[in-house]
Design a protein around this motif. Structure first.
Motif, PDB file in Angstrom:
ATOM      1  N   LEU A 139       0.816  -1.210   0.000  1.00 23.26           N
ATOM      2  CA  LEU A 139       0.000   0.000   0.000  1.00 23.26           C
ATOM      3  C   LEU A 139       0.853   1.264   0.000  1.00 23.26           C
ATOM      4  N   GLN A 140       2.022   1.171   0.589  1.00 27.65           N
ATOM      5  CA  GLN A 140       2.897   2.343   0.661  1.00 27.65           C
ATOM      6  C   GLN A 140       3.608   2.614  -0.656  1.00 27.65           C
ATOM      7  N   ARG A 141       3.843   1.562  -1.459  1.00 29.20           N
ATOM      8  CA  ARG A 141       4.682   1.710  -2.636  1.00 29.20           C
ATOM      9  C   ARG A 141       3.923   1.550  -3.958  1.00 29.20           C
ATOM     10  N   THR A 142       2.614   1.505  -3.907  1.00 32.26           N
ATOM     11  CA  THR A 142       1.809   1.295  -5.101  1.00 32.26           C
ATOM     12  C   THR A 142       0.995   2.550  -5.393  1.00 32.26           C
ATOM     13  N   HIS A 143       0.693   2.767  -6.659  1.00 25.50           N
ATOM     14  CA  HIS A 143      -0.089   3.947  -7.047  1.00 25.50           C
ATOM     15  C   HIS A 143      -1.413   3.971  -6.289  1.00 25.50           C
ATOM     16  N   SER A 144      -1.824   5.175  -5.907  1.00 25.61           N
ATOM     17  CA  SER A 144      -3.004   5.310  -5.052  1.00 25.61           C
ATOM     18  C   SER A 144      -4.272   4.746  -5.687  1.00 25.61           C
ATOM     19  N   ALA A 145      -4.369   4.769  -7.022  1.00 27.81           N
ATOM     20  CA  ALA A 145      -5.567   4.238  -7.679  1.00 27.81           C
ATOM     21  C   ALA A 145      -5.746   2.752  -7.381  1.00 27.81           C
ATOM     22  N   TRP A 146      -4.658   1.990  -7.373  1.00 22.91           N
ATOM     23  CA  TRP A 146      -4.733   0.561  -7.059  1.00 22.91           C
ATOM     24  C   TRP A 146      -4.970   0.353  -5.558  1.00 22.91           C
ATOM     25  N   CYS A 147      -4.391   1.218  -4.722  1.00 22.89           N
ATOM     26  CA  CYS A 147      -4.614   1.116  -3.277  1.00 22.89           C
ATOM     27  C   CYS A 147      -6.095   1.337  -2.946  1.00 22.89           C
ATOM     28  N   VAL A 148      -6.712   2.284  -3.641  1.00 20.57           N
ATOM     29  CA  VAL A 148      -8.127   2.555  -3.425  1.00 20.57           C
ATOM     30  C   VAL A 148      -8.961   1.341  -3.827  1.00 20.57           C
ATOM     31  N   ARG A 149      -8.553   0.656  -4.881  1.00 20.21           N
ATOM     32  CA  ARG A 149      -9.283  -0.546  -5.307  1.00 20.21           C
ATOM     33  C   ARG A 149      -9.199  -1.641  -4.253  1.00 20.21           C
ATOM     34  N   LEU A 150      -8.026  -1.823  -3.664  1.00 23.31           N
ATOM     35  CA  LEU A 150      -7.898  -2.823  -2.601  1.00 23.31           C
ATOM     36  C   LEU A 150      -8.744  -2.422  -1.397  1.00 23.31           C
ATOM     37  N   LEU A 219      -1.554   7.183  13.541  1.00 20.85           N
ATOM     38  CA  LEU A 219      -1.550   7.932  12.287  1.00 20.85           C
ATOM     39  C   LEU A 219      -0.146   8.300  11.824  1.00 20.85           C
ATOM     40  N   LEU A 220       0.842   8.195  12.702  1.00 15.13           N
ATOM     41  CA  LEU A 220       2.206   8.606  12.350  1.00 15.13           C
ATOM     42  C   LEU A 220       3.145   7.421  12.134  1.00 15.13           C
ATOM     43  N   LEU A 221       2.631   6.200  12.221  1.00 16.83           N
ATOM     44  CA  LEU A 221       3.509   5.024  12.149  1.00 16.83           C
ATOM     45  C   LEU A 221       4.302   4.977  10.851  1.00 16.83           C
ATOM     46  N   THR A 222       3.615   5.122   9.732  1.00 15.79           N
ATOM     47  CA  THR A 222       4.308   5.045   8.441  1.00 15.79           C
ATOM     48  C   THR A 222       5.307   6.173   8.303  1.00 15.79           C
ATOM     49  N   PHE A 223       4.932   7.367   8.684  1.00 16.47           N
ATOM     50  CA  PHE A 223       5.817   8.528   8.557  1.00 16.47           C
ATOM     51  C   PHE A 223       7.084   8.363   9.387  1.00 16.47           C
ATOM     52  N   ILE A 224       6.922   7.939  10.633  1.00 21.20           N
ATOM     53  CA  ILE A 224       8.074   7.831  11.528  1.00 21.20           C
ATOM     54  C   ILE A 224       9.013   6.712  11.090  1.00 21.20           C
ATOM     55  N   ASN A 225       8.460   5.639  10.522  1.00 25.80           N
ATOM     56  CA  ASN A 225       9.281   4.476  10.159  1.00 25.80           C
ATOM     57  C   ASN A 225       9.742   4.483   8.712  1.00 25.80           C
ATOM     58  N   THR A 226       9.507   5.561   7.992  1.00 21.24           N
ATOM     59  CA  THR A 226       9.980   5.666   6.606  1.00 21.24           C
ATOM     60  C   THR A 226      11.246   6.496   6.566  1.00 21.24           C
ATOM     61  N   PRO A 227      12.368   5.942   6.099  1.00 21.80           N
ATOM     62  CA  PRO A 227      13.602   6.737   6.011  1.00 21.80           C
ATOM     63  C   PRO A 227      13.407   7.954   5.117  1.00 21.80           C
ATOM     64  N   LEU A 228      14.058   9.050   5.495  1.00 23.42           N
ATOM     65  CA  LEU A 228      13.908  10.291   4.734  1.00 23.42           C
ATOM     66  C   LEU A 228      14.468  10.163   3.323  1.00 23.42           C
ATOM     67  N   ASN A 229      15.469   9.304   3.163  1.00 21.54           N
ATOM     68  CA  ASN A 229      16.091   9.174   1.839  1.00 21.54           C
ATOM     69  C   ASN A 229      15.397   8.150   0.954  1.00 21.54           C
ATOM     70  N   SER A 230      14.292   7.553   1.440  1.00 24.48           N
ATOM     71  CA  SER A 230      13.585   6.572   0.619  1.00 24.48           C
ATOM     72  C   SER A 230      12.754   7.294  -0.435  1.00 24.48           C
ATOM     73  N   SER A 231      12.813   6.793  -1.642  1.00 29.56           N
ATOM     74  CA  SER A 231      12.087   7.426  -2.750  1.00 29.56           C
ATOM     75  C   SER A 231      10.824   6.618  -3.031  1.00 29.56           C
ATOM     76  N   LEU A 232       9.687   7.212  -2.752  1.00 27.85           N
ATOM     77  CA  LEU A 232       8.415   6.554  -3.023  1.00 27.85           C
ATOM     78  C   LEU A 232       7.963   6.872  -4.438  1.00 27.85           C
ATOM     79  N   PRO A 233       7.292   5.942  -5.092  1.00 29.92           N
ATOM     80  CA  PRO A 233       6.856   6.164  -6.472  1.00 29.92           C
ATOM     81  C   PRO A 233       5.884   7.334  -6.572  1.00 29.92           C
ATOM     82  N   LEU A 234       5.852   7.953  -7.736  1.00 32.84           N
ATOM     83  CA  LEU A 234       4.907   9.033  -7.976  1.00 32.84           C
ATOM     84  C   LEU A 234       3.478   8.499  -7.931  1.00 32.84           C
ATOM     85  N   GLY A 235       2.593   9.291  -7.375  1.00 40.44           N
ATOM     86  CA  GLY A 235       1.188   8.906  -7.330  1.00 40.44           C
ATOM     87  C   GLY A 235       0.816   7.988  -6.199  1.00 40.44           C
ATOM     88  N   CYS A 236       1.744   7.711  -5.281  1.00 41.72           N
ATOM     89  CA  CYS A 236       1.417   6.818  -4.165  1.00 41.72           C
ATOM     90  C   CYS A 236       0.599   7.586  -3.126  1.00 41.72           C
TER      91      CYS A 236
END
Length: 472
Positions: A139-150, A219-236
């Motif tokens: 869910l974190q690394r997939t385009h939001s349109a597919w996440c919404v479908r799930l 609500l902050l779990l993903t934010f706190i545990n995501t490294p700042l240098n990680s590049s997430l795909p566009l549209g996620c």
């Protein structure tokens, strides 16, 4: 690889799918343990095997694909559940899950999504935490349109088709908070109040409010545990659910008033949904404000104040535009209170987000963004109130200050300010300005603080301890 394919073609569909899963485990597990690792991704031949024998996308027009029966598909899902549960190495689980369900941009993606929805739904039902953790990463690394479908599949299974099943989903929060954080982000993107069908179901709203009230840090779990240098795909999806939940709190009074207007136009009685669940949205709004305060602590510890915008200005501008359009459609006198409630919540959220460093927006830009909104005293105060001048030669954003406009004036959020903040006092009969300690992390906000309209009276500018400039 062609020999493997020919051998698989002679097997029954379930046996062939099990063999491909076993092949993935051996090949990717060995590559992960090697010095280089599977950095180059899956080989095309392996992807073809997965698509042909697990998702049944034919690779040869001359060969009719063998499809599994419903019973065999259920057996395959049980095999997958058991595999991910018994695989002790998280890295291997994640890479196998990615190999199976990462979208390739081809016709097999529809089959992937169908299988993924069933697998995650089963994992919720039988509480298979490893699968839920893999799904959280997906869910974190997939385009939001597919996440919404799930998210739509899961909401259909647990809120619509079998409403009493919501209790099963509710219990997942303690088992996999990370998955629940991502699920909240996905469902807030799904339910945008654009229609009755895209209004959050009452059972879902009650469940989410329960989760967040019990532990706002969720609500902050993903934010706190995501490294700042990680590049997430566009549209996620957004990095936190804060913007989506804020959208719910602000748009809910307008959407329910719109639904009431439509019901009366069609000859139906007034809907009680808006009244029944307004308190839940009030609690949700309070929790969102509290999470902004928690977020400030994290941003300060990581030296990110003024450097990282958790709420992108572009997304806030889109929310303001949506609110403006909804307000234009509600012209009746009975809608005035709902419009003011929505604008009060928006004003409070903007003030707290700017004060805590979650929203990096100059006040001039904020005035431009909100110029089309109806008049609201609290919103005018947030855009025109006094501020404190940062120390000389200090370019850093100060967490308890707005971006400066009026030199020399104290901030309404400054602990030394003789003035007052734009959050209403929990003890006042009117939603007037309360002292800054109401925003202190050591003094929790109250429901009245987050919901100024709980008072039957209107907002009184005369109660303010300082003058302010109306928007021109």
């Amino acid at each position: 690889m062609s020999d493997i394919r020919h051998a698989l073609l002679r097997r029954d569909p379930l046996s062939a799918a099990k063999e491909v899963l076993y092949h993935l485990d051996i090949s990717l597990g060995s590559a992960l343990q090697s010095s280089t690792g599977p950095t180059s991704g899956l080989e095309k031949s392996t992807v073809d095997l997965v698509e042909e024998f697990i998702f049944h996308v034919p690779k040869d027009r001359n060969i009719q694909p063998k499809r599994m029966s419903c019973v065999q598909e259920l057996q395959l899902l049980e095999i997958m559940c058991s595999y991910f549960q018994e695989q002790s190495k998280d890295a291997i689980r994640q890479i196998i899950f990615s190999a199976l369900f990462s979208l390739q941009g081809n016709k097999a993606d529809e089959s992937r999504m169908a299988m993924l929805g069933k697998l995650v739904s089963m994992a919720i039902a039988v509480c298979r935490v490893p699968i839920l953790e893999c799904a959280a990463t997906w869910l974190q690394r997939t385009h939001s349109a597919w996440c919404v479908r799930l998210a739509q599949v899961l909401m259909d299974d647990y809120c619509t088709l079998v409403p009493c099943a919501i209790s099963t989903l509710q219990n997942i929060c303690s088992a996999s908070p990370r998955f629940c954080c991502q699920l909240i982000t996905a469902v807030t993107a799904l339910y945008d109040f654009s229609s009755e069908e895209l209004t959050p179901p009452p059972a879902l709203l009650e469940m989410l409010v329960g989760w967040i009230t019990e532990d706002p840090r969720l609500l902050l779990l993903t934010f706190i545990n995501t490294p700042l240098n990680s590049s997430l795909p566009l549209g996620c999806l957004e990095i936190t659910p804060l913007l989506g939940l804020l959208r719910w709190c602000v748009k809910a009074p307008l959407a329910y008033q719109r639904g009431r207007k439509m019901a009366l136009t069609n000859g139906h009685g007034e809907s009680e949904k808006g009244t029944a669940y307004e308190e839940l949205y009030s609690k949700l709004h309070l929790s969102v404000l509290q999470v902004f305060l928690m977020l400030q602590v994290h941003l300060t510890e990581q030296n990110l104040i003024g450097r990282l915008a958790v709420l992108p200005v572009e997304s806030v501008a889109a929310l303001v535009e949506e609110v403006s359009r909804l307000c234009e459609k509600l012209t009746s006198l009975s809608a005035a209170n709902h419009i003011q409630l929505a604008l009060d919540r928006l004003a409070q959220a903007l003030q707290v987000a700017m004060a805590t460093g979650a929203l990096l927006c100059a006040r001039e830009d904020l005035r431009t963004l909100c110029s089309r909104l109806p008049h609201n005293n609290l919103l005018q105060l947030v855009m025109s109130g006094p501020v404190v001048q940062p120390p000389p030669h200090s370019g850093a954003f100060q967490p308890n200050m707005y971006p400066h406009i009026h030199p020399g004036r104290p901030s309404p959020l400054s602990p030394h300010s003789p003035h007052q903040s734009a959050l209403p006092s929990p003890h006042s009969p009117h939603p007037v300005l309360s002292p800054h300690p109401a925003l202190s992390p050591h003094r929790p906000l109250t429901a009245h603080t987050a919901h100024p309209s709980l008072s039957p009276h209107g907002f009184h500018p005369a109660a303010m301890a300082f003058p302010y400039r109306p928007i021109r």
